[in-house]
Design a protein around this motif. Sequence first.
Motif, short mmCIF file in Angstrom:
data_model
loop_
_atom_site.label_atom_id
_atom_site.label_comp_id
_atom_site.label_asym_id
_atom_site.label_seq_id
_atom_site.Cartn_x
_atom_site.Cartn_y
_atom_site.Cartn_z
N ASN A 290 27.16 38.51 36.88
CA ASN A 290 27.90 37.92 35.77
C ASN A 290 27.40 36.48 35.56
OD1 ASN A 290 30.10 36.28 34.52
ND2 ASN A 290 31.20 38.23 34.53
N SER A 291 27.02 36.15 34.34
CA SER A 291 26.43 34.83 34.08
C SER A 291 27.41 33.69 34.37
CB SER A 291 25.95 34.75 32.63
OG SER A 291 27.03 34.95 31.71
N ARG A 292 28.70 33.92 34.10
CA ARG A 292 29.70 32.88 34.39
C ARG A 292 29.84 32.68 35.89
NH1 ARG A 292 34.82 34.72 30.94
NH2 ARG A 292 35.75 32.83 31.87
N VAL A 293 29.77 33.77 36.64
CA VAL A 293 29.85 33.66 38.10
C VAL A 293 28.61 32.97 38.66
CG1 VAL A 293 29.95 34.98 40.26
CG2 VAL A 293 31.38 35.65 38.31
N THR A 294 27.45 33.23 38.06
CA THR A 294 26.23 32.55 38.48
C THR A 294 26.38 31.04 38.35
OG1 THR A 294 24.86 34.42 37.80
CG2 THR A 294 23.76 32.30 38.03
N THR A 295 26.98 30.60 37.26
CA THR A 295 27.23 29.17 37.07
C THR A 295 28.20 28.65 38.12
OG1 THR A 295 26.86 29.37 34.69
CG2 THR A 295 28.06 27.43 35.44
N ILE A 296 29.23 29.44 38.43
CA ILE A 296 30.18 29.05 39.48
C ILE A 296 29.46 28.88 40.81
CG2 ILE A 296 32.11 29.90 40.88
CD1 ILE A 296 33.23 31.18 38.29
N PHE A 297 28.60 29.82 41.15
CA PHE A 297 27.86 29.74 42.41
C PHE A 297 26.99 28.49 42.47
CE2 PHE A 297 27.93 34.63 43.13
CZ PHE A 297 29.20 34.53 43.67
N GLN A 298 26.41 28.12 41.35
CA GLN A 298 25.57 26.92 41.32
C GLN A 298 26.39 25.67 41.63
OE1 GLN A 298 23.96 27.18 37.35
NE2 GLN A 298 22.29 28.56 37.95
N ILE A 299 27.60 25.62 41.07
CA ILE A 299 28.47 24.47 41.36
C ILE A 299 28.93 24.50 42.81
CG2 ILE A 299 30.64 23.33 40.75
CD1 ILE A 299 30.32 24.50 37.92
N LEU A 300 29.27 25.68 43.32
CA LEU A 300 29.69 25.80 44.72
C LEU A 300 28.57 25.38 45.67
CD1 LEU A 300 31.72 29.15 44.65
CD2 LEU A 300 32.61 26.82 44.76
N CYS B 299 34.55 30.71 49.28
CA CYS B 299 34.64 31.69 48.19
C CYS B 299 34.40 33.07 48.76
CB CYS B 299 33.61 31.36 47.12
SG CYS B 299 33.46 32.60 45.80
N ILE B 300 35.13 34.07 48.25
CA ILE B 300 34.91 35.47 48.61
C ILE B 300 34.70 36.25 47.32
CG2 ILE B 300 35.98 37.56 49.54
CD1 ILE B 300 37.32 35.90 51.65
N CYS B 301 33.69 37.11 47.33
CA CYS B 301 33.39 37.89 46.13
C CYS B 301 32.90 39.28 46.51
CB CYS B 301 32.34 37.19 45.28
SG CYS B 301 30.71 37.13 46.05
N THR B 302 32.82 40.15 45.53
CA THR B 302 32.22 41.47 45.70
C THR B 302 30.86 41.49 45.01
OG1 THR B 302 33.15 42.39 43.67
CG2 THR B 302 34.52 42.52 45.66
N ASP B 303 30.05 42.51 45.30
CA ASP B 303 28.73 42.58 44.68
C ASP B 303 28.83 42.86 43.18
OD1 ASP B 303 29.61 45.18 44.81
OD2 ASP B 303 27.77 46.00 45.66
N GLU B 304 29.98 43.34 42.71
CA GLU B 304 30.14 43.69 41.30
C GLU B 304 30.06 42.48 40.38
OE1 GLU B 304 33.89 45.60 41.40
OE2 GLU B 304 33.12 47.51 42.13
N VAL B 305 30.32 41.27 40.90
CA VAL B 305 30.34 40.09 40.04
C VAL B 305 29.05 39.28 40.14
CG1 VAL B 305 32.85 39.88 40.20
CG2 VAL B 305 31.41 38.57 41.76
N LEU B 306 28.15 39.67 41.00
CA LEU B 306 26.99 38.84 41.29
C LEU B 306 26.09 38.61 40.08
CD1 LEU B 306 25.95 40.15 44.83
CD2 LEU B 306 27.33 38.15 44.23
#
Length: 269
Positions: free
Chosen positions: A61-71, A52-59
């Motif tokens: 975001n609650s939906r992205v936090t859930t994505i990171f947990q699954i990853l 996964c590649i991301c920017t600090d702007e999404v860190l």
Amino acid sequence: MIEIITSPANKKVKLAASLKQKKHRDETNLFIAEGIRLIEEAVKSNWQIEFCICTDEVLHNSRVTTIFQILEQKKCDVYQVSKAIYDKISDTKEPQGILLVLQKQQTQLATLEVADNPLFIVLDELQDPGNVGTIIRTADAVGCQGVIIMKESVDLFAAKTVRATMGSLFHVPIITEVSADTLLTFTDQHKIVLQVTALDHEAKEYFDSDFRDATAIVFGNEGNGVSHSLLDAAKQKIFIPMLGQSESLNVATAAAVILYESFRQRRSS
């Protein structure tokens, strides 16, 4: 743990950026899924995620936090880059700041398990990514068992096609690069009725056709329609009647109309 990448020459960055081109997608068997909604569907599936590649702007975001947990559960690496680096990778005009690099997962027609009275969609040389993606999304909605994409069609794993599926790519078996001979062998083997959209004297109005048995519905190229080989092999030709001055419907719209008629018939029975 998120690793920070600061160099545009980083191997992961260069690999992800190269996937904009079909030849690199074919060489590596990888593709990109970009955007929060699409990634939410991808991480819930069994598709293999490389990183996964991301920017600090999404860190935050609650939906992205859930994505990171699954990853993290999937032991998938996450890399944070600057917006400038991310923009070199992204294929969208207004990127959301998160993408996945995934392995292509392609079903083979010969090994596809066929249920009783299946419904398949066949896309014959469609060229518009939006049309193909939208039809896959509709096929998912009505419970199609699979989408068969013929040779000379748009690349399923191009960024625009992937986005247009809105995640249905990860839920519906999709078979690509299928020849006419292979398709006809498959339909004969499983006693699947080939119904083809066409405008000629042999075609009947689509709501007079029976979609309740094992069926494959063919939609053709945006400009030229269904190829002659499939027209000649069709057990039934169907069309959508129109009262106004329009010559034809967009193929994705036509597919939605006919697919929901098939859904209605199957649900009623």
